[in-house]
Design a protein around this motif. Structure first.
Motif, PDB file in Angstrom:
ATOM      1  N   ASN A 140       0.843  -1.191   0.000  1.00 23.99           N
ATOM      2  CA  ASN A 140       0.000   0.000   0.000  1.00 23.99           C
ATOM      3  C   ASN A 140       0.878   1.241   0.000  1.00 23.99           C
ATOM      4  O   ASN A 140       1.934   1.262   0.604  1.00 23.99           O
ATOM      5  CB  ASN A 140      -0.885   0.033   1.234  1.00 23.99           C
ATOM      6  N   ALA A 141       0.421   2.292  -0.632  1.00 22.72           N
ATOM      7  CA  ALA A 141       1.200   3.518  -0.675  1.00 22.72           C
ATOM      8  C   ALA A 141       0.294   4.707  -0.431  1.00 22.72           C
ATOM      9  O   ALA A 141      -0.889   4.679  -0.738  1.00 22.72           O
ATOM     10  CB  ALA A 141       1.888   3.658  -2.034  1.00 22.72           C
ATOM     11  N   LYS A 142       0.878   5.773   0.153  1.00 20.92           N
ATOM     12  CA  LYS A 142       0.118   6.998   0.305  1.00 20.92           C
ATOM     13  C   LYS A 142      -0.287   7.494  -1.078  1.00 20.92           C
ATOM     14  O   LYS A 142       0.481   7.412  -2.031  1.00 20.92           O
ATOM     15  CB  LYS A 142       0.961   8.058   1.013  1.00 20.92           C
ATOM     16  N   LEU A 143      -1.505   8.016  -1.181  1.00 22.21           N
ATOM     17  CA  LEU A 143      -1.994   8.472  -2.479  1.00 22.21           C
ATOM     18  C   LEU A 143      -1.095   9.539  -3.073  1.00 22.21           C
ATOM     19  O   LEU A 143      -0.880   9.596  -4.278  1.00 22.21           O
ATOM     20  CB  LEU A 143      -3.422   9.012  -2.337  1.00 22.21           C
ATOM     21  N   SER A 144      -0.528  10.402  -2.222  1.00 23.30           N
ATOM     22  CA  SER A 144       0.309  11.492  -2.722  1.00 23.30           C
ATOM     23  C   SER A 144       1.615  10.992  -3.312  1.00 23.30           C
ATOM     24  O   SER A 144       2.264  11.686  -4.083  1.00 23.30           O
ATOM     25  CB  SER A 144       0.607  12.477  -1.595  1.00 23.30           C
ATOM     26  N   LYS A 145       2.025   9.754  -2.951  1.00 25.72           N
ATOM     27  CA  LYS A 145       3.298   9.220  -3.421  1.00 25.72           C
ATOM     28  C   LYS A 145       3.108   8.004  -4.316  1.00 25.72           C
ATOM     29  O   LYS A 145       4.057   7.323  -4.656  1.00 25.72           O
ATOM     30  CB  LYS A 145       4.171   8.831  -2.225  1.00 25.72           C
ATOM     31  N   ARG A 146       1.877   7.726  -4.700  1.00 25.08           N
ATOM     32  CA  ARG A 146       1.600   6.495  -5.427  1.00 25.08           C
ATOM     33  C   ARG A 146       1.952   6.635  -6.902  1.00 25.08           C
ATOM     34  O   ARG A 146       1.620   7.609  -7.552  1.00 25.08           O
ATOM     35  CB  ARG A 146       0.121   6.125  -5.281  1.00 25.08           C
ATOM     36  N   ASN A 147       2.639   5.616  -7.435  1.00 33.11           N
ATOM     37  CA  ASN A 147       2.941   5.555  -8.856  1.00 33.11           C
ATOM     38  C   ASN A 147       2.011   4.548  -9.512  1.00 33.11           C
ATOM     39  O   ASN A 147       1.360   3.755  -8.854  1.00 33.11           O
ATOM     40  CB  ASN A 147       4.393   5.118  -9.079  1.00 33.11           C
ATOM     41  N   GLY A 148       1.990   4.534 -10.845  1.00 28.99           N
ATOM     42  CA  GLY A 148       1.202   3.520 -11.533  1.00 28.99           C
ATOM     43  C   GLY A 148      -0.099   4.071 -12.059  1.00 28.99           C
ATOM     44  O   GLY A 148      -0.189   5.209 -12.496  1.00 28.99           O
ATOM     45  N   GLU A 149      -1.140   3.234 -11.996  1.00 27.72           N
ATOM     46  CA  GLU A 149      -2.407   3.548 -12.646  1.00 27.72           C
ATOM     47  C   GLU A 149      -3.182   4.598 -11.850  1.00 27.72           C
ATOM     48  O   GLU A 149      -3.690   4.308 -10.770  1.00 27.72           O
ATOM     49  CB  GLU A 149      -3.245   2.270 -12.786  1.00 27.72           C
TER      50      GLU A 149
ATOM     51  N   GLU B 277     -26.826   8.519   2.484  1.00 30.88           N
ATOM     52  CA  GLU B 277     -27.580   8.620   3.733  1.00 30.88           C
ATOM     53  C   GLU B 277     -26.669   8.684   4.960  1.00 30.88           C
ATOM     54  O   GLU B 277     -26.979   9.365   5.944  1.00 30.88           O
ATOM     55  CB  GLU B 277     -28.529   7.426   3.863  1.00 30.88           C
ATOM     56  N   LEU B 278     -25.534   7.966   4.899  1.00 28.54           N
ATOM     57  CA  LEU B 278     -24.686   7.819   6.081  1.00 28.54           C
ATOM     58  C   LEU B 278     -23.551   8.834   6.170  1.00 28.54           C
ATOM     59  O   LEU B 278     -23.023   9.083   7.254  1.00 28.54           O
ATOM     60  CB  LEU B 278     -24.079   6.404   6.114  1.00 28.54           C
ATOM     61  N   PHE B 279     -23.170   9.419   5.039  1.00 28.92           N
ATOM     62  CA  PHE B 279     -21.976  10.270   5.042  1.00 28.92           C
ATOM     63  C   PHE B 279     -22.175  11.523   5.899  1.00 28.92           C
ATOM     64  O   PHE B 279     -23.170  12.232   5.779  1.00 28.92           O
ATOM     65  CB  PHE B 279     -21.610  10.693   3.620  1.00 28.92           C
ATOM     66  N   THR B 280     -21.194  11.763   6.763  1.00 32.94           N
ATOM     67  CA  THR B 280     -21.141  13.007   7.533  1.00 32.94           C
ATOM     68  C   THR B 280     -19.688  13.460   7.597  1.00 32.94           C
ATOM     69  O   THR B 280     -18.772  12.632   7.651  1.00 32.94           O
ATOM     70  CB  THR B 280     -21.656  12.822   8.976  1.00 32.94           C
ATOM     71  N   VAL B 281     -19.482  14.757   7.608  1.00 33.50           N
ATOM     72  CA  VAL B 281     -18.127  15.309   7.671  1.00 33.50           C
ATOM     73  C   VAL B 281     -17.448  14.902   8.973  1.00 33.50           C
ATOM     74  O   VAL B 281     -16.227  14.711   9.025  1.00 33.50           O
ATOM     75  CB  VAL B 281     -18.172  16.845   7.536  1.00 33.50           C
ATOM     76  N   GLU B 282     -18.231  14.730  10.027  1.00 37.04           N
ATOM     77  CA  GLU B 282     -17.661  14.391  11.335  1.00 37.04           C
ATOM     78  C   GLU B 282     -16.913  13.060  11.317  1.00 37.04           C
ATOM     79  O   GLU B 282     -16.018  12.836  12.130  1.00 37.04           O
ATOM     80  CB  GLU B 282     -18.766  14.347  12.397  1.00 37.04           C
ATOM     81  N   ARG B 283     -17.288  12.178  10.404  1.00 43.66           N
ATOM     82  CA  ARG B 283     -16.633  10.866  10.353  1.00 43.66           C
ATOM     83  C   ARG B 283     -15.461  10.824   9.372  1.00 43.66           C
ATOM     84  O   ARG B 283     -14.885   9.773   9.135  1.00 43.66           O
ATOM     85  CB  ARG B 283     -17.650   9.779   9.980  1.00 43.66           C
ATOM     86  N   VAL B 284     -15.116  11.954   8.783  1.00 42.22           N
ATOM     87  CA  VAL B 284     -13.964  12.004   7.881  1.00 42.22           C
ATOM     88  C   VAL B 284     -12.692  11.951   8.710  1.00 42.22           C
ATOM     89  O   VAL B 284     -12.540  12.678   9.696  1.00 42.22           O
ATOM     90  CB  VAL B 284     -13.985  13.285   7.024  1.00 42.22           C
ATOM     91  N   ASN B 285     -11.775  11.076   8.301  1.00 43.31           N
ATOM     92  CA  ASN B 285     -10.524  10.860   9.029  1.00 43.31           C
ATOM     93  C   ASN B 285      -9.437  11.765   8.463  1.00 43.31           C
ATOM     94  O   ASN B 285      -9.272  11.869   7.248  1.00 43.31           O
ATOM     95  CB  ASN B 285     -10.116   9.385   8.887  1.00 43.31           C
ATOM     96  N   SER B 286      -8.672  12.386   9.324  1.00 43.95           N
ATOM     97  CA  SER B 286      -7.608  13.288   8.872  1.00 43.95           C
ATOM     98  C   SER B 286      -6.298  12.562   8.580  1.00 43.95           C
ATOM     99  O   SER B 286      -5.355  13.161   8.065  1.00 43.95           O
ATOM    100  CB  SER B 286      -7.355  14.370   9.931  1.00 43.95           C
ATOM    101  N   SER B 287      -6.219  11.273   8.893  1.00 42.93           N
ATOM    102  CA  SER B 287      -4.987  10.514   8.640  1.00 42.93           C
ATOM    103  C   SER B 287      -4.766  10.345   7.138  1.00 42.93           C
ATOM    104  O   SER B 287      -5.729  10.262   6.366  1.00 42.93           O
ATOM    105  CB  SER B 287      -5.073   9.132   9.288  1.00 42.93           C
ATOM    106  N   PRO B 288      -3.493  10.266   6.683  1.00 43.20           N
ATOM    107  CA  PRO B 288      -3.211  10.083   5.251  1.00 43.20           C
ATOM    108  C   PRO B 288      -3.837   8.783   4.734  1.00 43.20           C
ATOM    109  O   PRO B 288      -3.745   7.740   5.381  1.00 43.20           O
ATOM    110  CB  PRO B 288      -1.681  10.018   5.194  1.00 43.20           C
ATOM    111  N   ALA B 289      -4.479   8.855   3.591  1.00 40.87           N
ATOM    112  CA  ALA B 289      -5.116   7.667   3.005  1.00 40.87           C
ATOM    113  C   ALA B 289      -4.087   6.808   2.290  1.00 40.87           C
ATOM    114  O   ALA B 289      -3.145   7.322   1.680  1.00 40.87           O
ATOM    115  CB  ALA B 289      -6.206   8.097   2.034  1.00 40.87           C
ATOM    116  N   ARG B 290      -4.259   5.498   2.371  1.00 38.23           N
ATOM    117  CA  ARG B 290      -3.380   4.558   1.676  1.00 38.23           C
ATOM    118  C   ARG B 290      -4.214   3.718   0.712  1.00 38.23           C
ATOM    119  O   ARG B 290      -5.258   3.207   1.084  1.00 38.23           O
ATOM    120  CB  ARG B 290      -2.639   3.657   2.668  1.00 38.23           C
ATOM    121  N   PHE B 291      -3.723   3.598  -0.505  1.00 37.89           N
ATOM    122  CA  PHE B 291      -4.464   2.897  -1.552  1.00 37.89           C
ATOM    123  C   PHE B 291      -4.147   1.411  -1.508  1.00 37.89           C
ATOM    124  O   PHE B 291      -2.990   1.008  -1.541  1.00 37.89           O
ATOM    125  CB  PHE B 291      -4.098   3.460  -2.926  1.00 37.89           C
TER     126      PHE B 291
END
Length: 234
Positions: free
Chosen positions: A1-10, A51-65
Motif C-alpha cells: 500500500n502507498a500513500k496516495l500522494s506518493k503512489r505511482n502507476g495507474e 444517507e450515512l456520510f457526515t463530515v464528522e466521520r472524515v478521518n484526517s490521517s493520510p489515506a493509503r491505496f
C-alpha cells in the motif's frame, strides 16, 4: 500500500474502467479511504453512502491505496448485479477482446454462462478469459497446460472420461458430475484435483475456467467429447 500522494502507476480513471472496475465500486472504495460508516462494513451502496456520510466521520490521517481491497469490493458489486446488468457490463469486454462479435446467438450463450462465473471474478476484464472456450473456432490446449494432458496418468483419466460420458443420454451438469465422480473418484480412487484437472484442460484449454461440469453442459456433449478425444491424440 502507498500513500496516495506518493503512489505511482495507474491513476487514470479510464484505466480502472478498462480494467473492469464498476463505478459504484470505485466510489465505495474512495469514500472509505478517508471516512467510515461507523461499523466494519466495506460494501456500501450509493444510497447508503448518501444517507450515512457526515463530515464528522472524515478521518484526517493520510489515506493509503489498497488495490486488493478495491478488487474485493468490486467483486462484491459484481456478484450483486442482476443478470441483465451483468450482461450489459460484460458484453463490451467480450467484443473488445474479439471473443464474440455480438450476434444474438452469442449473446444468448454469454447470458447462460455468466451466472457460473459471477462468483469467481473480481474484475469485468476477467470475463473474456473465462468464457472464450465457448466461442473459439480453432480450439487448442494452451501451451503452458499441455503437459497436464499428455502424461500417462492424464491420458488414463481422459480415456475413462470418454468411456463414461459417451453413453449419457441426458447432458446436464448433474449427470456429467455423477458419471465422472463415480468413475474417476470412486472407482479409480483419484482425488478431485487430479481426476477433474485433466478433463478441465482438455475441454476448456486452460486451468482458468468456470466450474467444469457447468462448462461441459454449456459446451454440449459433442464438442466436449471431441475436445477430450483431441487431447488424447496430443
Amino acid at each position: 500500500n502507498a500513500k496516495l500522494s506518493k503512489r505511482n502507476g495507474e491513476v487514470s480513471i479510464a484505466w480502472y474502467r478498462e480494467a473492469g472496475f464498476l463505478p459504484e465500486a470505485i466510489c465505495n472504495y474512495l469514500a472509505l479511504l478517508g471516512w467510515s460508516p461507523g461499523d466494519d462494513r466495506e460494501n456500501i451502496t450509493m444510497k447508503e453512502l448518501t444517507e450515512l456520510f457526515t463530515v464528522e466521520r472524515v478521518n484526517s490521517s493520510p489515506a493509503r491505496f489498497d488495490m486488493k481491497k478495491l478488487e474485493a469490493i468490486n467483486g462484491d458489486k459484481i456478484r450483486a448485479l442482476p443478470l441483465d446488468e451483468f450482461l450489459a457490463w460484460a458484453l463490451p469486454f467480450l467484443t473488445k477482446a474479439k471473443v464474440i462479435s455480438g450476434t444474438p446467438e452469442e449473446i444468448a450463450v454469454v447470458k447462460s454462462a455468466l451466472p457460473i462465473i459471477q462468483e469467481r471474478i473480481t474484475r469485468l476484464n476477467e470475463v473474456p478469459a473465462m468464457l472464450k472456450f465457448l466461442f473459439v473456432k480453432n480450439f487448442a490446449v494452451e501451451a503452458e497446460s499441455l503437459s497436464k494432458v499428455t502424461d500417462a496418468a492424464s491420458k488414463d483419466v481422459l480415456k475413462r472420461a470418454i468411456t463414461e460420458l459417451t453413453p449419457l443420454t441426458v447432458w446436464t451438469h448433474d449427470s456429467i458430475e455423477a458419471a465422472l465422480r463415480s468413475s474417476l473418484i470412486e472407482e479409480m480412487g483419484l482425488k478431485p484435483r487430479i481426476a477433474f484437472g485433466s478433463v478441465r484442460i482438455a475441454v476448456t484449454g486452460s486451468t482458468i475456467s468456470p466450474p467444469l461440469f457447468e462448462s461441459m453442459e454449456l459446451l454440449g456433449k459433442n464438442a466436449s467429447l471431441e475436445r477430450i478425444s483431441a487431447a488424447l491424440a496430443l
